[in-house]
Design an enzyme around this catalytic site. Structure first.
Site, PDB file in Angstrom:
ATOM      1  N   LYS A 100      39.426 -52.319  17.335  1.00  0.00           N
ATOM      2  CA  LYS A 100      38.945 -51.196  18.151  1.00  0.00           C
ATOM      3  C   LYS A 100      38.832 -50.012  17.190  1.00  0.00           C
ATOM      4  CE  LYS A 100      39.750 -47.733  20.187  1.00  0.00           C
ATOM      5  NZ  LYS A 100      39.100 -46.418  19.872  1.00  0.00           N
ATOM      6  N   GLU A 122      51.252 -47.460  11.473  1.00  0.00           N
ATOM      7  CA  GLU A 122      51.052 -46.593  10.302  1.00  0.00           C
ATOM      8  C   GLU A 122      50.643 -45.244  10.846  1.00  0.00           C
ATOM      9  OE1 GLU A 122      51.353 -47.428   7.178  1.00  0.00           O
ATOM     10  OE2 GLU A 122      51.183 -49.595   7.082  1.00  0.00           O
ATOM     11  N   CYS A 178      46.306 -39.453   5.643  1.00  0.00           N
ATOM     12  CA  CYS A 178      47.679 -39.522   6.145  1.00  0.00           C
ATOM     13  C   CYS A 178      48.696 -39.150   5.071  1.00  0.00           C
ATOM     14  CB  CYS A 178      47.965 -40.917   6.680  1.00  0.00           C
ATOM     15  SG  CYS A 178      47.621 -42.202   5.481  1.00  0.00           S
ATOM     16  N   GLU A 199      51.197 -32.063  11.297  1.00  0.00           N
ATOM     17  CA  GLU A 199      50.132 -32.639  10.479  1.00  0.00           C
ATOM     18  C   GLU A 199      48.820 -31.957  10.862  1.00  0.00           C
ATOM     19  OE1 GLU A 199      48.983 -36.715  11.333  1.00  0.00           O
ATOM     20  OE2 GLU A 199      48.965 -37.114   9.191  1.00  0.00           O
TER      21      GLU A 199
HETATM   22  P1  NAP Z   1      44.558 -41.140  16.800  1.00  0.00           P
HETATM   23  O1  NAP Z   1      44.025 -40.086  17.663  1.00  0.00           O
HETATM   24  O2  NAP Z   1      45.972 -41.525  16.932  1.00  0.00           O
HETATM   25  O3  NAP Z   1      43.605 -42.386  17.009  1.00  0.00           O
HETATM   26  C1  NAP Z   1      43.800 -43.595  16.341  1.00  0.00           C
HETATM   27  C2  NAP Z   1      43.221 -44.710  17.176  1.00  0.00           C
HETATM   28  O4  NAP Z   1      43.952 -44.798  18.400  1.00  0.00           O
HETATM   29  C3  NAP Z   1      41.768 -44.483  17.557  1.00  0.00           C
HETATM   30  O5  NAP Z   1      41.086 -45.718  17.528  1.00  0.00           O
HETATM   31  C4  NAP Z   1      41.891 -43.945  18.957  1.00  0.00           C
HETATM   32  O6  NAP Z   1      40.759 -44.169  19.747  1.00  0.00           O
HETATM   33  C5  NAP Z   1      43.059 -44.719  19.492  1.00  0.00           C
HETATM   34  N1  NAP Z   1      43.702 -44.061  20.640  1.00  0.00           N
HETATM   35  C6  NAP Z   1      43.701 -42.735  20.949  1.00  0.00           C
HETATM   36  N2  NAP Z   1      44.369 -42.524  22.098  1.00  0.00           N
HETATM   37  C7  NAP Z   1      44.793 -43.729  22.538  1.00  0.00           C
HETATM   38  C8  NAP Z   1      45.512 -44.169  23.684  1.00  0.00           C
HETATM   39  N3  NAP Z   1      45.935 -43.310  24.629  1.00  0.00           N
HETATM   40  N4  NAP Z   1      45.771 -45.491  23.802  1.00  0.00           N
HETATM   41  C9  NAP Z   1      45.334 -46.370  22.889  1.00  0.00           C
HETATM   42  N5  NAP Z   1      44.635 -46.013  21.796  1.00  0.00           N
HETATM   43  C10 NAP Z   1      44.367 -44.710  21.610  1.00  0.00           C
HETATM   44  O7  NAP Z   1      44.367 -40.800  15.257  1.00  0.00           O
HETATM   45  P2  NAP Z   1      43.054 -40.274  14.554  1.00  0.00           P
HETATM   46  O8  NAP Z   1      42.894 -38.837  14.934  1.00  0.00           O
HETATM   47  O9  NAP Z   1      41.938 -41.204  14.743  1.00  0.00           O
HETATM   48  O10 NAP Z   1      43.469 -40.396  13.026  1.00  0.00           O
HETATM   49  C11 NAP Z   1      44.270 -39.480  12.411  1.00  0.00           C
HETATM   50  C12 NAP Z   1      45.723 -39.928  12.376  1.00  0.00           C
HETATM   51  O11 NAP Z   1      45.836 -41.196  11.734  1.00  0.00           O
HETATM   52  C13 NAP Z   1      46.603 -39.015  11.581  1.00  0.00           C
HETATM   53  O12 NAP Z   1      47.795 -38.780  12.268  1.00  0.00           O
HETATM   54  C14 NAP Z   1      46.876 -39.792  10.312  1.00  0.00           C
HETATM   55  O13 NAP Z   1      48.056 -39.443   9.651  1.00  0.00           O
HETATM   56  C15 NAP Z   1      46.901 -41.171  10.800  1.00  0.00           C
HETATM   57  N6  NAP Z   1      46.687 -42.115   9.707  1.00  0.00           N
HETATM   58  C16 NAP Z   1      47.754 -42.818   9.235  1.00  0.00           C
HETATM   59  C17 NAP Z   1      47.594 -43.703   8.182  1.00  0.00           C
HETATM   60  C18 NAP Z   1      48.751 -44.495   7.661  1.00  0.00           C
HETATM   61  O14 NAP Z   1      48.499 -45.502   7.029  1.00  0.00           O
HETATM   62  N7  NAP Z   1      49.970 -44.126   7.899  1.00  0.00           N
HETATM   63  C19 NAP Z   1      46.334 -43.889   7.603  1.00  0.00           C
HETATM   64  C20 NAP Z   1      45.271 -43.155   8.105  1.00  0.00           C
HETATM   65  C21 NAP Z   1      45.467 -42.276   9.165  1.00  0.00           C
HETATM   66  P3  NAP Z   1      39.613 -43.061  19.953  1.00  0.00           P
HETATM   67  O15 NAP Z   1      39.622 -42.172  18.780  1.00  0.00           O
HETATM   68  O16 NAP Z   1      38.406 -43.863  20.045  1.00  0.00           O
HETATM   69  O17 NAP Z   1      39.924 -42.352  21.225  1.00  0.00           O
END
Ligand code: NAP
Ligand code: MG
Length: 496
Positions: free
Chosen positions: A189, A265, A300, A399
């Site tokens: 997804k 992650e 991240c 963050e």
């Molecule tokens: P996010 O908002 O947490 O979204 C990540 C994924 O989860 C997306 O596919 C999103 O879908 C989905 N999602 C959102 N709300 C959800 C819910 N209620 N239920 C199920 N799935 C849901 O994160 P992002 O803004 O895309 O990415 C930034 C974050 O990723 C930062 O916090 C960053 O630190 C973290 N990150 C961590 C790593 C690591 O390896 N530790 C690497 C890269 C990024 P939609 O966007 O389609 O709604």
């Protein structure tokens, strides 16, 4: 690197895959719903993508389950599985220009990054796990001598991967490469902001010979498609990369459904500690700038907290600003551009709000702080540096996920460690010092999944990647990544 010269011309030839990919076919969402896929490069709509929900997820899970139970992939001889995956990696490499362009248009990172970093990383990841699988052995335990204790790894079955938009295809590959290598079926997804590369690569997976149902991509929103995958009763494991807030939801989804294994992650707020005895402060300053401004800070492991010894603060910050100034945002389709746009208007506004918050809480804005390139129609923020930050300010604790550096000073290594560890996150920490003793002591005391000494960008696919504390658990990369996609079986054979 042989890259296309005229990316704009090439982009007019693109054919966007916009439907879900289930059972080796492109299909509309069952509801027929779509959402606009917007390019943050110029704010234009690229295409309408299928907006999938629980019904589509269920369809994908059924296909993935049937493929797994048929044994067409899971029971294939490892040498054959390896051949298919190597072909998949080759196809990704062959289509690197197209995939890089899709990534850049979809989420705004400069073409130099997507073509030079992300897409080669995706092919590299698939290749590395393909090469690994015929070199991993199972175990025989030292049991009582009256029999033979076999300890074997088995694939889990159906694996869901919910991934973010900052490195869209690369974060997906960090999940699908080891999961497929281990023999699982996968359902990806992608983030709603960046579905295009995963949708295109699915077709390449089929072309490489992955049996129908093994590789599925279901685009849609987190609350609908993401949640449905997290709650599905027939998904064995859910691998997530994204925010800590959403990561916690996946634990809840698992607990309220079938106890599927979850690996997370999540976010970070990485300290970058500059000791007074750093050997080359120019290199340290350049990496401090790269560490926060690369990918517009949407990383991240971004080195978002600069912890600098008070005696060198002023001169060091000047150098960081000098390097930062070379990373002003430009046209993402220009090969020379180093910083592109933010992923979308929301993310830009979120970052601008953090910048306001920094000012209102009393930090000193030392550089940048504004939206730029408004005429492009896209969403760009200039490299931004705050000085005189204290670690309890919002910009030091939360963050930001943007090109915003928070500078904090310290007096001695003990104080540096205390500040560094004073965060809910523990993804990465960096230390610059010429003293080997200080390096070891700090590496041991820092609560982070990765500690870099004298770099902000260490480690590769051979090293486990993941977090301590609320940065999550489970590791991507290295052979340890395969652990997440297997379960252990103990078989005891009595010998009479
Ligand atoms: P996010 O908002 O947490 O979204 C990540 C994924 O989860 C997306 O596919 C999103 O879908 C989905 N999602 C959102 N709300 C959800 C819910 N209620 N239920 C199920 N799935 C849901 O994160 P992002 O803004 O895309 O990415 C930034 C974050 O990723 C930062 O916090 C960053 O630190 C973290 N990150 C961590 C790593 C690591 O390896 N530790 C690497 C890269 C990024 P939609 O966007 O389609 O709604
Ligand atoms: Mg997009």
């Amino acid at each position: 690197m042989a890259v296309a010269e005229n990316w704009k011309e090439k982009s007019s030839e693109l054919d966007y895959r916009h439907q879900a990919f289930i059972n080796n076919d492109y299909v509309d969402a069952a509801s027929g719903a779509t959402f606009d896929c917007v390019s943050p490069v110029d704010g234009q709509v690229l295409t309408q993508v299928a907006s999938c929900d629980a019904e589509d997820i269920d369809r994908a899970v059924r296909a993935a389950r049937a493929a797994f139970e048929s044994g067409a992939w899971a029971d294939l001889a490892v040498a054959k599985r390896k051949r298919v995956l190597l072909k998949f990696a080759d196809l990704i490499s062959d289509h690197a220009d197209e995939l890089a362009l899709l990534e850049t248009l979809d989420m705004g990172k400069p073409i130099s990054s997507s073509r030079g970093g992300d897409i080669p990383g995706v092919a590299g990841s698939v290749r590395w796990f393909a090469e690994a699988i015929d070199k991993i052995y199972d175990e025989i335990g030292p049991s009582d001598g009256k029999g033979l204790g076999l300890i074997t790894r088995e694939p889990l079955g159906v694996v869901g991967a919910v991934v973010p938009w900052n490195f869209p295809l690369l974060m997906a590959a960090w999940k699908f490469a080891p999961a497929l290598a281990a023999g699982n079926s996968i359902i990806i997804k992608p983030a709603e902001q960046s579905p295009l590369t995963a949708l295109r690569v699915a077709e390449l997976a089929a072309e490489a010979g992955l049996p129908a149902g093994v590789f599925n991509v279901v685009p849609g929103f987190g609350e609908t498609a993401g949640q449905a995958l997290g709650r599905h009763m027939d998904v064995n494991a859910l691998a997530f990369t994204g925010s800590t807030e959403v990561g916690k939801l996946f634990l809840k989804y698992s607990g309220e459904s079938n106890m599927k294994m979850v690996s997370l992650e999540c976010g970070g707020k990485s300290p970058n500690i500059i000791m007074e005895d750093t050997e080359d402060l120019d290199v340290a300053a350049r990496e401090a700038a790269m560490g926060i401004f690369y990918n517009s800070g949407q990383v991240c492991v971004a080195a978002s907290r600069l912890l600098v010894h008070e005696n060198i603060r002023e001169s060091f910050l000047e150098k960081v600003a000098e390097f930062g100034a070379t990373m002003e945002p430009g046209d993402p389709l220009d090969n020379a551009t180093q910083q592109g746009s933010m992923v979308d208007e929301n993310q830009m506004n979120r970052v601008l709000q953090y910048i306001d918050k920094g000012k209102s809480e009393g930090a000193k804005l030392a550089m940048g702080g504004s939206q730029v390139r408004q005429n492009s129609g896209g969403y760009y923020i200039e490299p931004t540096i705050f000085d005189q930050v204290s670690n309890d300010m919002t910009i030091a604790q939360e963050e930001i996920f943007g090109p915003v550096l928070s500078t904090i000073t310290f007096k001695d290594p003990e104080e540096a460690l205390k500040i560094a560890n004073d965060t809910i996150y523990g993804l990465r920490a960096n230390v610059w010092t010429s003293n080997v003793n200080t390096a070891h002591k700090m590496a041991k005391a820092l609560k982070a999944g990765t500690v870099n000494i004298n770099t902000t960008d260490g480690g590769d696919i051979t090293m486990p990647f993941g977090g301590f504390k609320q940065s999550g658990f489970g590791r991507d990369n290295s052979l340890h990544a395969i652990d997440k996609y297997c379960q252990l079986k103990s078989t005891y054979i009595r010998i009479t």
